[in-house]
Design a protein around this motif. Structure first.
Motif, PDB file in Angstrom:
ATOM      1  N   UNK A  26      82.064  91.840  -6.662  1.00 55.33           N
ATOM      2  CA  UNK A  26      82.679  93.055  -5.935  1.00 55.33           C
ATOM      3  C   UNK A  26      82.210  93.204  -4.687  1.00 55.33           C
ATOM      4  N   UNK A  27      83.263  93.548  -3.839  1.00 51.11           N
ATOM      5  CA  UNK A  27      83.259  93.773  -2.344  1.00 51.11           C
ATOM      6  C   UNK A  27      84.064  95.082  -2.338  1.00 51.11           C
ATOM      7  N   UNK A  28      83.927  95.721  -1.192  1.00 52.25           N
ATOM      8  CA  UNK A  28      84.870  96.803  -0.679  1.00 52.25           C
ATOM      9  C   UNK A  28      85.413  96.751   0.781  1.00 52.25           C
ATOM     10  N   UNK A  29      86.583  96.662   0.993  1.00 52.90           N
ATOM     11  CA  UNK A  29      86.786  96.569   2.335  1.00 52.90           C
ATOM     12  C   UNK A  29      87.430  97.919   2.573  1.00 52.90           C
ATOM     13  N   UNK A  30      87.553  97.884   4.119  1.00 55.63           N
ATOM     14  CA  UNK A  30      88.246  99.060   4.520  1.00 55.63           C
ATOM     15  C   UNK A  30      89.881  99.289   4.136  1.00 55.63           C
ATOM     16  N   UNK A  56      92.637  96.708  11.344  1.00 61.95           N
ATOM     17  CA  UNK A  56      93.624  96.174  12.765  1.00 61.95           C
ATOM     18  C   UNK A  56      94.415  95.434  12.595  1.00 61.95           C
ATOM     19  N   UNK A 116      92.777 106.215  19.357  1.00 61.57           N
ATOM     20  CA  UNK A 116      92.567 107.100  20.585  1.00 61.57           C
ATOM     21  C   UNK A 116      92.820 106.283  21.981  1.00 61.57           C
ATOM     22  N   UNK A 126      87.256  87.113   6.080  1.00 56.96           N
ATOM     23  CA  UNK A 126      85.653  87.025   5.694  1.00 56.96           C
ATOM     24  C   UNK A 126      85.015  85.760   5.337  1.00 56.96           C
ATOM     25  N   UNK A 131      79.899  93.756   6.841  1.00 62.21           N
ATOM     26  CA  UNK A 131      80.688  93.086   7.800  1.00 62.21           C
ATOM     27  C   UNK A 131      81.497  93.839   8.738  1.00 62.21           C
ATOM     28  N   UNK A 186      84.715  95.096  10.643  1.00 58.76           N
ATOM     29  CA  UNK A 186      86.187  94.642  10.565  1.00 58.76           C
ATOM     30  C   UNK A 186      86.732  95.191  11.916  1.00 58.76           C
ATOM     31  N   UNK A 187      86.420  96.110  12.367  1.00 57.87           N
ATOM     32  CA  UNK A 187      86.890  96.676  13.609  1.00 57.87           C
ATOM     33  C   UNK A 187      85.901  97.841  14.172  1.00 57.87           C
ATOM     34  N   UNK A 246      84.449 100.196  11.711  1.00 57.70           N
ATOM     35  CA  UNK A 246      84.921 100.056  10.296  1.00 57.70           C
ATOM     36  C   UNK A 246      84.464  98.842   9.827  1.00 57.70           C
ATOM     37  N   UNK A 247      83.799  99.022   8.460  1.00 54.27           N
ATOM     38  CA  UNK A 247      83.082  98.106   7.912  1.00 54.27           C
ATOM     39  C   UNK A 247      83.572  97.636   6.458  1.00 54.27           C
ATOM     40  N   UNK A 248      83.280  96.324   6.126  1.00 58.61           N
ATOM     41  CA  UNK A 248      83.542  95.920   4.777  1.00 58.61           C
ATOM     42  C   UNK A 248      82.139  95.785   4.207  1.00 58.61           C
ATOM     43  N   UNK A 249      82.217  95.832   2.928  1.00 59.43           N
ATOM     44  CA  UNK A 249      80.844  96.183   2.221  1.00 59.43           C
ATOM     45  C   UNK A 249      80.934  94.683   1.318  1.00 59.43           C
ATOM     46  N   UNK A 250      79.886  93.989   1.492  1.00 59.14           N
ATOM     47  CA  UNK A 250      79.354  92.798   0.610  1.00 59.14           C
ATOM     48  C   UNK A 250      78.763  93.209  -0.579  1.00 59.14           C
ATOM     49  N   UNK A 262      77.362  96.805  -1.332  1.00 57.18           N
ATOM     50  CA  UNK A 262      78.041  97.890  -2.294  1.00 57.18           C
ATOM     51  C   UNK A 262      77.134  98.569  -3.335  1.00 57.18           C
ATOM     52  N   UNK A 299      86.193 108.375   0.845  1.00 63.60           N
ATOM     53  CA  UNK A 299      86.175 107.692   2.257  1.00 63.60           C
ATOM     54  C   UNK A 299      86.962 108.672   3.190  1.00 63.60           C
ATOM     55  N   UNK A 325      87.564 109.713   7.578  1.00 59.18           N
ATOM     56  CA  UNK A 325      88.092 108.983   8.646  1.00 59.18           C
ATOM     57  C   UNK A 325      87.959 109.881   9.984  1.00 59.18           C
ATOM     58  N   UNK A 342      88.100 109.261  14.306  1.00 58.83           N
ATOM     59  CA  UNK A 342      88.253 108.407  15.441  1.00 58.83           C
ATOM     60  C   UNK A 342      87.343 108.860  16.417  1.00 58.83           C
ATOM     61  N   UNK A 367      84.089 105.077  11.821  1.00 61.65           N
ATOM     62  CA  UNK A 367      85.274 105.733  11.884  1.00 61.65           C
ATOM     63  C   UNK A 367      86.078 105.943  10.527  1.00 61.65           C
ATOM     64  N   UNK A 368      85.657 104.910   9.898  1.00 57.24           N
ATOM     65  CA  UNK A 368      85.617 105.085   8.384  1.00 57.24           C
ATOM     66  C   UNK A 368      84.546 105.093   7.564  1.00 57.24           C
TER      67      UNK A 368
END
Lengths: 589, 589
Positions: A66-70, A74, A97, A115, B31, B33-34, B37-41, B45, B135, B137, B139, B151-152
């Motif tokens: 299990x992972x979790x992405x935003x 972009x 902005x 990823x 990691x 993503x922007x 803004x991050x992804x959770x491995x 998690x 979650x 948000x 900016x 930002x997220x």
């Protein structure tokens, strides 16, 4: 319940079109915040969490991490795969902005691919399956049906990564097996149907459909085991026939026959069929002009030939031409097509075959307009069709002799009785709701985004992927659709918000004392209890609430409490049984 | 670990400015993503889920019910409360396919208020506390610091609803107590400081700050127990003095003294202080011109007077004038102010008091420009200040006699040694990171959105609310900031992704057999194990990974395995102890 955050409503919400929406709102599980966007109240959140737990357990059993992405991502990766445009109006786009383009992800193939590219580089790292349970966004044109088609919705999406086709097949099968276990545990009957993988750019895909007359999707199945959704249905192609020996085609005057029916009537009146039978619409070749609008806005005209007894199925055509949107040709298109240098133009109502039909139809040049036909129009089939002149048709036009199409297309509607393509007999049509979808994506995303690993020989190979989705909130809605009666919801035990609903009725202290003892006793058995301890609410209202909320087992504590007797009420069967409190522990053991 | 979705990195990510970001990325927890803004491995998690579980447990203990609201919300409720505009560029705004305005919610006061309005109508329904983990948000202009300011980001936000002020106080205290328990369980040292409630429109607010030199926030505390963030610090107002008996103010030539320092030097040279001491900057009254830009774009000029030894603290000023943004006055503003009908204009470097100072300064008309002063400028204080003429200053200008300000403002910086407003002695300054925030919102949102209930007397009363937030992802980052060394992370047991890390070192089968036995044995004790079973990775790399990942207890299975001996390695202390496998069960019991 005297302080639980829960209010049941007497009235159906005015915007509810389906049962699940109506009951989930009335029973205090969800509340609408905007079209297709819902808030989850405590009861709803508990059911959702139980579904998620079942999915998590089966994903773990399938070896997925299990992972979790935003949700906010972009533009660039989606630009690279073309989906930034392909999603059209269905994608929520925004800017930050600084003016950077962002999107609310409708699905996550791109970023999962990136990823893995970022972290892995060898075949030894594979196979890999990763999943998330996450909120997704799609700006549906019409977000009807409550949770069945939300604009913000929870999905389990999994992605597999392999370096060989055989590996993908294994990973795909592991997810597919997990889906079978998940839907079985959720009590959701399902049919696995072949689906069209085109939209995702993949090579193979199956849908898990829950068969129900109120489903949005149509699928076909044969007694012999074939099942597909109509978009994926493939026509059984008849044998070709030697084109020599047919009489020559003849152009005939057929005044005032712009429709198939007028043509058939005219033919039966003036051109009797050689074998003495009547002409039917199936003997005619109908040519339909469509406009394909590509995501970049470019417009292409195509002409589609199909037997006159078939209608064009727009959903099938859209799948055939994805990602283009398909429109009927407009007057402007026809005006252009009426005058084509070097050959007869198209005359609305009398359109004939196209392309290589040039010789017979007197054309001298190609048009650049594709002529595609239904797969049934094989070589050696004879047709009555338009002659591209007002009031005239061709009889005995032979495919493969008088015209050759540029290709075939699955554009015709599918009908009960059509033969399954695998020879397993005629199909029947049924309706279903999509509850899961598994795709073999193949190498499309990995290629677009450059995901390669070194193989056993030290050679860089492009990874092959699968993508596997379950709509969590949709599954919840489908379960609610299936499990209810006129009084309210009836949850299966596996996902009920509470296991047992204890209701105190009456005013005597012994009732409340007994209810509390019963609650403690049931909780001691490991079950979760919703206890209706409200003192100024009538038994009738409490029973009505219990029926609406739909916890499967109800214990009514009332007059019998003084004698140590309570009533067990099975929400589904409606059966009520008197039980001594002293026997309850054994009952729930 | 041979197939777990985890890769540790040797290099720090180039964009990481803080330790938590650097280590969480390197150790394979998150990691980017922007920006922001991050992804959770999987590892990340798991830590996040553990923090959420602790929060859920304590929210339940505080009597709050869990709900879940959408992130994507319609504009209208935020328009009603003014926050659609007030959030400025910090709000992610978008439109759907129909052109309806939507936002990604930065916080949910509005929709929680509307939900309760929708469902509740009596004081008997209250008190109510509801929360979500969801979650959000924002900016951020600069989303630095990894998870510290995303930002997220994931937040626990709770809201309380009461019909009396006393009720709000109780609900507030229940959340505040829960916060103390949560941070204690998370091992996060905290200081509860008074905070400014203005931005949320509330009446009382406290922040939970984790004291750390790298914190973004500055707070003050006195030995006597006062604590506040600098935005909320209130100046101890000195006693006023009778304004009669002071000598008359005198305008003096002070050529080339546009700054405080040149003015003080000039005064000491030419205008000796009557008491013989030297003039200091504290004797001067500095007047600063600021422009307030309201969310609707309108621009107001204000003049702020403060002792010359103080600087304007922009953060404090922004809080004082929220929701306006504060800018230094520009040349255009000064040009306009240089010519004011009926009175002397403002001369940069020689600006004097304003407003009721008209008489003394020869003005005949009000300007409409507010003149606000630091609270220390009480009646009877004497000042050297500008005379609104180039090269001239006024000496002995007495507040309350020669000028009267339009009000006071907390604009001056706070310094170590300043007296706490509650008389508890001088304050010291410290840095902290916000980890929680509790607000008594009062009736602002309920009033704006019409949330009323019937009280005991059948009278409609407006509900009073509280709002309580913990940044979940930020708390995780703060824990990582606190718990690490040069080799990597060191998780507290309560939130470690796994309880025990078992490492097989060596090539003998006995090592792997023993490792598997140890893993089974530790798991049997109810602990979660990460087992490093990689066969082609050196012990050094495995140890390095273990140190980077930071699971608190490590079991090394190596050469001793043949003799039934393994090594227990405490990640925090670094201590290694040899233990017989036969004693491990007792050790972990």
């Amino acid at each position: 319940m005297s302080n639980y955050f829960l209010r049941t409503l007497r009235e159906d919400p005015s915007d509810a079109e389906v049962t699940s929406h109506r009951l989930l709102v009335r029973a205090g599980y969800i509340r609408r915040q905007a079209p297709g966007i819902f808030a989850w109240l405590p009861l709803g959140l508990k059911v959702k969490a139980k579904i998620e737990t079942i999915i998590r357990e089966e994903m773990a059993a399938a070896g997925a991490f299990e992972v979790h992405f935003p949700a906010l991502l972009p533009r660039e990766p989606y630009e690279t795969t073309g989906r930034w445009d392909e999603y059209g109006d269905g994608l929520f786009r925004l800017q930050d902005r600084k003016g950077s383009d962002l999107l609310l992800a409708p699905t996550h193939e791109e970023v999962f691919t990136l990823m893995v590219k970022d972290l892995y580089n060898s075949y030894k790292d594979l196979p890999l399956s990763i999943f998330q349970i996450q909120d997704k966004y799609r700006d549906e044109a019409r977000s009807r049906g409550g949770l069945l088609r939300g604009r913000e919705f929870t999905m389990k999406d999994a992605y597999s990564f392999d370096h060989t086709d055989a590996g993908l097949e294994t990973s795909y099968q592991a997810q597919r097996d997990a889906y079978e276990r998940i839907f079985t545990r959720l009590g959701l009957e399902y049919v696995v149907v072949q689906a069209d993988a085109g939209a995702m750019g993949g090579s193979k895909s199956e849908e898990f459909l829950h068969p129900t007359p109120v489903g949005e999707d149509t699928f076909v199945r044969s007694a012999g085991g074939y099942a597909a959704n109509v978009e994926a249905f493939r026509t059984l192609v008849p044998e070709s026939i030697d084109v020599t020996g047919f009489p020559a085609a003849q152009v005939q005057d057929t005044p005032d026959t712009p429709t198939i029916q007028t043509l058939v009537d005219s033919a039966n009146a003036s051109q009797p069929r050689p074998d003495g039978r009547e002409w039917t619409a199936a003997d005619t070749l109908k040519n339909v002009v469509l406009a394909l609008v590509q995501p970049d806005g470019s417009r292409e005209i195509v002409v589609i030939g199909l037997p006159g007894d078939r209608e064009v199925d727009l959903k099938r055509v859209e799948v055939a031409f994805a990602p283009a949107e398909v429109e009927a040709a407009n007057d402007g298109d026809f005006a252009k097509l009426a005058k084509i240098p070097g050959r007869p133009g198209l005359v609305k109502g009398y359109i004939g075959p196209w392309s290589a039909a040039s010789a017979m139809l007197g054309a001298e040049s190609a048009t650049g307009i594709r002529y595609l036909v239904d797969p049934r129009i094989v070589d050696g089939t004879e047709w009555i069709t338009g002659a591209n002149e007002a009031g005239r048709h061709v009889f005995g036009l032979v495919a493969g002799r008088d015209f050759i199409a540029d290709g075939t297309v699955e554009a015709a509607d599918v009908r009960a009785g059509d033969p399954a393509p695998d020879g397993s007999g005629p199909v029947e049509l049924a309706r279903g709701m999509e509850i899961g979808h598994v795709f073999q994506l193949g190498r499309k995303y990995a290629e677009a985004l450059g995901l390669k690993v070194l193989d056993e020989n030290g050679k860089l190979v492009t990874v092959t992927m699968g993508s596997y989705g379950i709509g969590v909130t949709r599954a919840l809605a489908v379960i609610a659709e299936l499990n209810n009666d006129e009084k309210g919801l009836i949850w299966p035990e596996a996902v009920a918000p509470f296991d047992v609903h204890v209701i105190a009725t009456g005013r005597d202290e012994i009732v409340f004392e007994t209810s509390e003892a019963v609650t403690a006793l049931v909780e001691a058995s490991g079950r979760d209890v919703l206890y209706d301890d409200r003192r100024k609410v009538s038994p009738g209202v409490k029973f009505g609430d219990a029926e609406l909320i739909g916890i499967p087992t109800i214990v009514i504590v009332g007059r019998g409490a003084a004698d140590g007797i309570v009533e067990l009420w099975d929400r589904r069967s409606g059966e009520r049984t008197q039980v001594a409190v002293t026997e309850l522990a054994a009952h729930f053991a």
